[in-house]
Design an enzyme around this catalytic site. Structure first.
Site, short mmCIF file in Angstrom:
data_model
loop_
_atom_site.label_atom_id
_atom_site.label_comp_id
_atom_site.label_asym_id
_atom_site.label_seq_id
_atom_site.Cartn_x
_atom_site.Cartn_y
_atom_site.Cartn_z
N HIS A 61 -25.83 -18.70 -4.20
CA HIS A 61 -26.07 -19.91 -4.45
C HIS A 61 -24.86 -20.62 -4.57
CE1 HIS A 61 -30.44 -19.17 -5.30
NE2 HIS A 61 -29.99 -18.16 -5.82
N LYS A 64 8.72 -10.94 -6.30
CA LYS A 64 9.14 -10.60 -7.46
C LYS A 64 10.84 -10.88 -7.60
CE LYS A 64 6.34 -6.52 -8.61
NZ LYS A 64 6.09 -5.22 -8.75
N GLU A 89 -3.05 -6.29 0.17
CA GLU A 89 -1.65 -5.68 0.11
C GLU A 89 -1.28 -4.69 0.88
OE1 GLU A 89 0.26 -4.54 -4.01
OE2 GLU A 89 -0.23 -6.80 -4.42
O1 PA5 Z 1 -0.04 -2.19 -5.66
C1 PA5 Z 1 1.05 -2.65 -5.64
O2 PA5 Z 1 2.01 -1.93 -5.53
C2 PA5 Z 1 1.43 -3.79 -6.78
O3 PA5 Z 1 0.16 -4.49 -6.97
C3 PA5 Z 1 1.69 -3.33 -8.22
O4 PA5 Z 1 0.90 -2.55 -8.85
C4 PA5 Z 1 2.18 -4.62 -8.92
O5 PA5 Z 1 3.23 -5.51 -8.29
C5 PA5 Z 1 2.88 -4.04 -10.31
O6 PA5 Z 1 3.97 -3.64 -10.05
P1 PA5 Z 1 4.77 -2.54 -11.33
O7 PA5 Z 1 3.59 -1.46 -11.66
O8 PA5 Z 1 5.93 -2.13 -10.60
O9 PA5 Z 1 4.71 -3.35 -12.49
#
Ligand code: PA5
Length: 478
Positions: free
Chosen positions: A333, A447, A304
């Site tokens: 393996h 989202k 990310e």
């Molecule tokens: O790292 C990130 O920003 C995302 O993976 C969020 O943690 C994830 O989308 C969850 O978002 P939120 O904490 O707003 O529910």
């Protein structure tokens, strides 16, 4: 840890990075790096380092503040755990992505591998479940087995609106309300979220839930050392101060502006150069069950943070090494054949545990059978590390780039170092790629389509787009 293990100093517990196997002297000219290459790029890395420290001074690198600025929060987390651990048998985290993965990584690294299964493995602490998906079968199977009166939920969402987390919250809330009555619901929920935005904080206030906050300048995937990861850790008996001590120890190392004395900076650059050399996949392969879920946490952090469409100037660049998680020796393996003989597109990072809490001797038997007798008298600790050295050697022989992070032993202090080390390294590689490693527009787009398709106000345009794109050619559905 076994009782007879001698107390070690912080320096004895320092992580070490071994990059010998990225060089052409070991893996050959065609695929290896040279020291000159690194020396030439060193200034770029030092510039990246300077930018990170400058951004920190401007309050933009929240994850770097966490080892130091949380005394009050730590007190509150510990007091909460002390107060609630005996009241509840189950502690359920509702969260996803950065709001979930760190919880699991801490739990499996530090606690007994069968923590949830056996009371004696829990030392009086509640069971921990991290419910990070919306698969109806998975959720139902969990709730069906929990006693709502003995269950505490921690709803973790920085935005306070993620559909996966909030829908689970709605179900869990009904599950609890049906059992204890509307007026008592708040006692079964903790909200971990942004202080002043999103719906979760509003609900928490309305229903008088206990609240913990995620600092604005700490993104989800960098938040394991905030209450996001620390509350479940405290609720399951993990020493959260030692986790932060480990992070603080590594932070001091990461601040060094002497390139060769700063392993996170070196690794950030090595990963960047490897990517530029066509090693576009970055495998993390711990030889330790305890570190298996750390690799899962890292996979999200790396993907990310570094998978981005545009650079800082807005030019389209579509960059990002693909992180892959593997487990040694198990995946020797399963994956190793591909790593040894498939395309030359990977850099492999091993995590090697130098001292296991248990050595576990392999009993001697069948000494008359050559192919079996040699095992007896060795230990499983020796075997798993031998497997790692063997895989490393085989990879070197096949000219495959690899490196090792050595972990003296797995405990809170070294885990805190690992989290911080990889977070800092990610920031460095992000700088070198000239991208914003701290946003996630791709995730947000997904989202928003979910909100639209599911009928959330304000996202009608997304629903329209879905409807139009949904016009499918039946001939292509075979
Ligand atoms: O790292 C990130 O920003 C995302 O993976 C969020 O943690 C994830 O989308 C969850 O978002 P939120 O904490 O707003 O529910």
């Amino acid at each position: 840890m076994s009782a007879d293990k001698k107390v070690q100093s912080e320096d004895d517990l320092r992580l070490k990075l071994d990059i010998n196997n990225v060089f052409e002297g070991v893996i050959g000219k065609e695929h290896g790096m040279t020291l000159d290459e690194i020396e030439e790029a060193k200034d770029k890395a030092l510039k990246a380092h300077k930018s990170i420290l400058e951004a920190e001074a401007e309050g933009k690198m929240g994850f770097m503040e966490l080892p130091y600025k949380q005394e009050e929060v730590i007190k509150e987390l510990k007091a909460t755990a002390e107060e609630l651990k005996d009241k509840f048998d189950n502690f359920v985290v509702l969260g996803i992505g950065g709001s979930a993965l760190g919880n699991t990584a801490v739990q499996t690294a530090i606690n007994d591998p069968h923590y949830n299964l056996f009371e004696e493995a829990r030392n009086g602490y509640p069971r921990l479940f991290v419910s990070d998906n919306v698969d109806p079968e998975g959720i139902k199977a969990l709730l069906d087995k929990l006693d709502p009166k003995k269950t505490l939920f921690n709803v973790i969402s920085k935005s306070g609106s993620t559909a996966e987390t909030m829908s689970q919250f709605l179900l869990a809330r009904k599950f609890v309300a049906d059992a204890v009555g509307e007026e008592n619901v708040g006692e079964h929920f903790i909200a971990t979220t942004s202080k002043d935005s999103g719906y979760l904080i509003e609900i928490a206030e309305r229903e008088d839930m206990k609240k913990f906050f995620i600092p604005d300048n700490v993104g989800g995937r960098f938040s394991v050392l905030t209450p996001v990861g620390l509350l479940s850790a405290a609720m399951t008996g993990v020493d959260i101060e030692k986790l932060l001590d480990g992070a603080a120890y590594m932070d001091k190392i990461c601040r060094r502006d002497d390139f060769w004395k700063n392993p996170a900076l070196v690794n950030g650059l090595v990963q960047y150069l490897a990517y530029k050399k066509g090693k576009v996949m970055s495998v993390m392969m711990p030889y330790s069950d305890r570190l298996r879920d750390l690799a899962d946490w890292y996979r999200q952090l790396w993907a990310e943070s570094l998978g981005k469409e545009v650079d800082r100037q807005g030019n389209r660049i579509n960059v990002g090494p693909t992180p892959i998680k593997a487990l040694g020796a198990t995946d020797q393996h399963s994956q190793a054949q591909l790593y040894m003989e498939g395309p030359f597109d990977k850099i492999i990072t091993f995590l090697e545990v130098e001292n296991f809490a248990e050595e576990l001797e392999i009993p001697g038997a069948y000494e008359d059978l050559d192919g079996l007798g040699y095992l007896g008298g060795h230990s499983f600790a020796e075997l798993i590390n031998t497997e790692k050295w063997a895989t490393e050697l085989a990879l070197n022989k096949r000219n495959r780039m690899n490196q090792t992070v050595k972990v003296p032993e797995v405990n809170e202090f070294t885990l805190g170092q690992l989290f911080y080390f990889f977070e800092f390294q990610t920031a460095v590689t992000g700088e070198l790629l000239d991208i914003n490693a701290f946003n996630q527009p791709g995730v947000e787009l997904g989202k928003n389509y979910t909100y639209g398709i599911f009928g959330r106000d304000g996202y009608q345009d997304k629903k329209e787009e879905f409807k139009n794109s949904a016009a499918k050619n039946d001939d292509l559905i075979l």
